[in-house]
Design a protein around this motif. Sequence first.
Motif, PDB file in Angstrom:
ATOM      1  N   ARG A 242     -41.517  35.800  12.625  1.00 18.64           N
ATOM      2  CA  ARG A 242     -42.651  36.213  13.026  1.00 18.64           C
ATOM      3  C   ARG A 242     -41.968  37.758  14.331  1.00 18.64           C
ATOM      4  NH1 ARG A 242     -46.839  36.442  11.000  1.00 18.64           N
ATOM      5  NH2 ARG A 242     -48.271  36.983  12.644  1.00 18.64           N
TER       6      ARG A 242
ATOM      7  N   TYR B  15     -52.899  43.730  10.791  1.00 18.62           N
ATOM      8  CA  TYR B  15     -51.085  42.506  11.019  1.00 18.62           C
ATOM      9  C   TYR B  15     -52.425  41.500  12.289  1.00 18.62           C
ATOM     10  CZ  TYR B  15     -46.859  40.630  13.003  1.00 18.62           C
ATOM     11  OH  TYR B  15     -46.198  39.677  12.898  1.00 18.62           O
TER      12      TYR B  15
ATOM     13  N   SER C  37     -46.890  30.248  17.008  1.00 16.84           N
ATOM     14  CA  SER C  37     -45.265  29.886  16.714  1.00 16.84           C
ATOM     15  C   SER C  37     -44.094  30.239  16.740  1.00 16.84           C
ATOM     16  CB  SER C  37     -45.442  30.316  14.721  1.00 16.84           C
ATOM     17  OG  SER C  37     -45.376  31.273  15.427  1.00 16.84           O
TER      18      SER C  37
ATOM     19  N   GLU D   3     -43.366  39.213  16.547  1.00 17.20           N
ATOM     20  CA  GLU D   3     -44.033  38.469  18.613  1.00 17.20           C
ATOM     21  C   GLU D   3     -42.517  38.160  18.860  1.00 17.20           C
ATOM     22  OE1 GLU D   3     -44.958  38.162  14.929  1.00 17.20           O
ATOM     23  OE2 GLU D   3     -47.044  37.816  15.241  1.00 17.20           O
TER      24      GLU D   3
ATOM     25  N   GLN E 242     -36.537  33.994  15.112  1.00 16.90           N
ATOM     26  CA  GLN E 242     -36.734  34.983  13.962  1.00 16.90           C
ATOM     27  C   GLN E 242     -37.089  34.328  12.448  1.00 16.90           C
ATOM     28  OE1 GLN E 242     -35.632  39.438  14.239  1.00 16.90           O
ATOM     29  NE2 GLN E 242     -34.759  38.182  16.589  1.00 16.90           N
TER      30      GLN E 242
ATOM     31  N   ASP F  76     -49.609  35.947  16.000  1.00 17.82           N
ATOM     32  CA  ASP F  76     -49.480  34.743  16.193  1.00 17.82           C
ATOM     33  C   ASP F  76     -48.073  34.455  16.514  1.00 17.82           C
ATOM     34  OD1 ASP F  76     -49.554  32.248  15.581  1.00 17.82           O
ATOM     35  OD2 ASP F  76     -47.750  31.764  13.473  1.00 17.82           O
TER      36      ASP F  76
ATOM     37  N   THR G 120     -39.446  31.276  12.463  1.00 15.16           N
ATOM     38  CA  THR G 120     -41.022  31.607  12.531  1.00 15.16           C
ATOM     39  C   THR G 120     -40.698  32.928  11.213  1.00 15.16           C
ATOM     40  OG1 THR G 120     -40.698  33.119  14.310  1.00 15.16           O
ATOM     41  CG2 THR G 120     -41.118  30.910  14.406  1.00 15.16           C
TER      42      THR G 120
END
Length: 227
Positions: free
Chosen positions: A186, A3, A9, A189, A181, A6, A184
Amino acid sequence: MTYQFDFASVLDYAPLLLHGAWITLVLSFWATVVGFVMGTACAVARTSGPKWLQMLVGAYVEIIRNTPLLIQAYFLIFGLASVGVRMPIMVGAVIALVVNIGSYTTEVMRAGIESIRTGQLEAADCLGLSRTQTFLHVVLRPAMERVYPSLSSLFILLMLGSSVLSAVGVEELFGTSNQVQSATYRNFEVFIVLGAIYLGLTLVLRVGFWALGQVIFPRRRKLGTAL
């Protein structure tokens, strides 16, 4: 399967997350202040009020402590709106937090008040203190001092629990993270950053309550029993 993290961002939305954190602190501040006053008043009513008032406060405590905060918020914001009583979401959120934390504060303060020995009240009477002076200096202040660590933990849990209010549209920290969320994709993160922010807020509040205890309860500091 590897994984690739990142965080860049996600951190691009740092102003939005910080704004959400600020809303969380504002909600928690007003709920803590008003909830403490309300809970203390209810504790006094439950320990020394007339029978009917004790029963009324007892019913309030049992109903609120045995129902979820989210249900209480839905009732205030959406339930009352269905019968024509409308209020801004932020106002409803603060009221829901106040009503919720007030019930827990009632029981904590009641325990503190009931821990005051009868001998202390008799000593205050012998010294000629008025009922108001006895209540403020012999009952309320020592009671607060004894339960202060519990109250501090309770109010910190209130801040963490306010995250459920995102379900009713409150744009606090967890609510703003949903936007990040969606923008992005992500999620992992975002949750890591979110956890770090909540951890930071908790540490700040713990230090703040510790410093406040040093100021308003100097005896605890001298005895080495401060938080």
